[in-house]
Design an enzyme around this catalytic site. Structure first.
Site, PDB file in Angstrom:
ATOM      1  CB  ILE A  68      -1.060   0.095   1.219  1.00 57.24           C
ATOM      2  CG1 ILE A  68      -1.764   1.401   1.164  1.00 57.24           C
ATOM      3  CG2 ILE A  68      -0.258  -0.269   2.223  1.00 57.24           C
ATOM      4  CD1 ILE A  68      -2.818   1.051   2.465  1.00 57.24           C
ATOM      5  CB  SER A  69       1.283   4.421  -2.197  1.00 57.10           C
ATOM      6  OG  SER A  69       0.963   3.569  -3.485  1.00 57.10           O
ATOM      7  CD  GLN A  70       6.194   7.216   1.142  1.00 59.06           C
ATOM      8  OE1 GLN A  70       6.870   6.883   0.555  1.00 59.06           O
ATOM      9  NE2 GLN A  70       6.371   8.075   2.450  1.00 59.06           N
TER      10      GLN A  70
END
Ligand code: SAH
Length: 218
Positions: A68-70
């Protein structure tokens, strides 16, 4: 916007507020993006074992070698596509569904494509549970876009190709924009492409670090 998220408790509100404060300090200025990310329960988009780390400014594993992207990256990409005032958005690389969920609270319709079937199933259930009804999910190779749903006012690509897929450019509406990381790992650039008639203008936003955009549907 609020009504679409009704039923979600106030758990983690303080942690979320701190995340939003950090995003502000990192230069995210769009109040709509900050408001939505301050409400959306990011901990529900990661495995329960990682829930306590969901609001840290880091990418987290979601299985299948994906992440999951930051929060900063999601905020930055969302801010960058809102600039072209989109109503219908395509996302390539659904992953946990978090980026699609953020977008769904800011635009009319989101279409998102993911190549890993198990993630597609998980995410459909998650959107249903959260009452996010304006998101369509498709299991497919997103390099081909989603032709029957296009053209799109904006496209967000959350995995990096070596070169921008032609099909995505073709499905971008006139006046629309695409935010996409381009290049090999270690030397990627987050770029924004804006389509004006048959001309596409490219603007380089900042260095990026995304998983690769892979061919085929797994
Ligand atoms: N937007 C996601 C980030 C996911 S990471 C989130 O908010 O959680 C990138 C995702 O892109 C991974 O799930 C990966 O499986 C997917 N992906 C990689 N190549 C793809 C392709 N060609 N088509 C569709 N999805 C792809």
């Amino acid at each position: 916007m609020h009504s679409r998220l009704s039923g979600i408790g106030m758990t983690s509100q303080r942690t979320r507020d701190r995340m939003v404060q950090r995003l502000r300090e990192q230069g995210i200025g769009d109040a709509r993006v900050l408001e939505v990310m301050g409400k959306l329960p990011r901990h529900l988009f990661v495995d329960e074992a990682l829930a306590s780390r969901a609001y840290e400014d880091t990418a987290l594993p979601i299985g299948f070698g994906q992440t999951i992207s930051q929060p900063y990256t999601v905020a930055r990409m969302t801010e960058a596509v809102l600039a072209c005032a989109p109503r219908k958005v395509l996302e390539v690389g659904t992953g946990s569904g978090y980026q699609a969920a953020v977008l769904s609270l800011l635009v009319d319709e989101v279409c998102t494509v993911e190549r890993i079937d198990a993630l597609v199933r998980q995410v459909r259930a998650r959107f249903r549970q959260l009452g996010l009804r304006n998101i369509r999910v498709k299991h497919s190779d997103g390099s081909w876009g989603w032709e029957t749903q296009g053209p799109f006012d904006a496209i967000v690509v959350t995995a990096a190709p070596a070169e921008i897929p032609a099909a995505l450019l073709a499905q971008l509406a006139d006046g629309g924009c695409m935010v996409i990381p381009v290049g090999e790992r270690g030397s990627q650039t987050l770029a924004r492409i804006t389509r004006k008639g048959n001309v596409c203008e490219r603007e380089d936003l900042e260095p990026a670090s995304f998983v690769p955009l892979l061919g085929g549907a797994g």
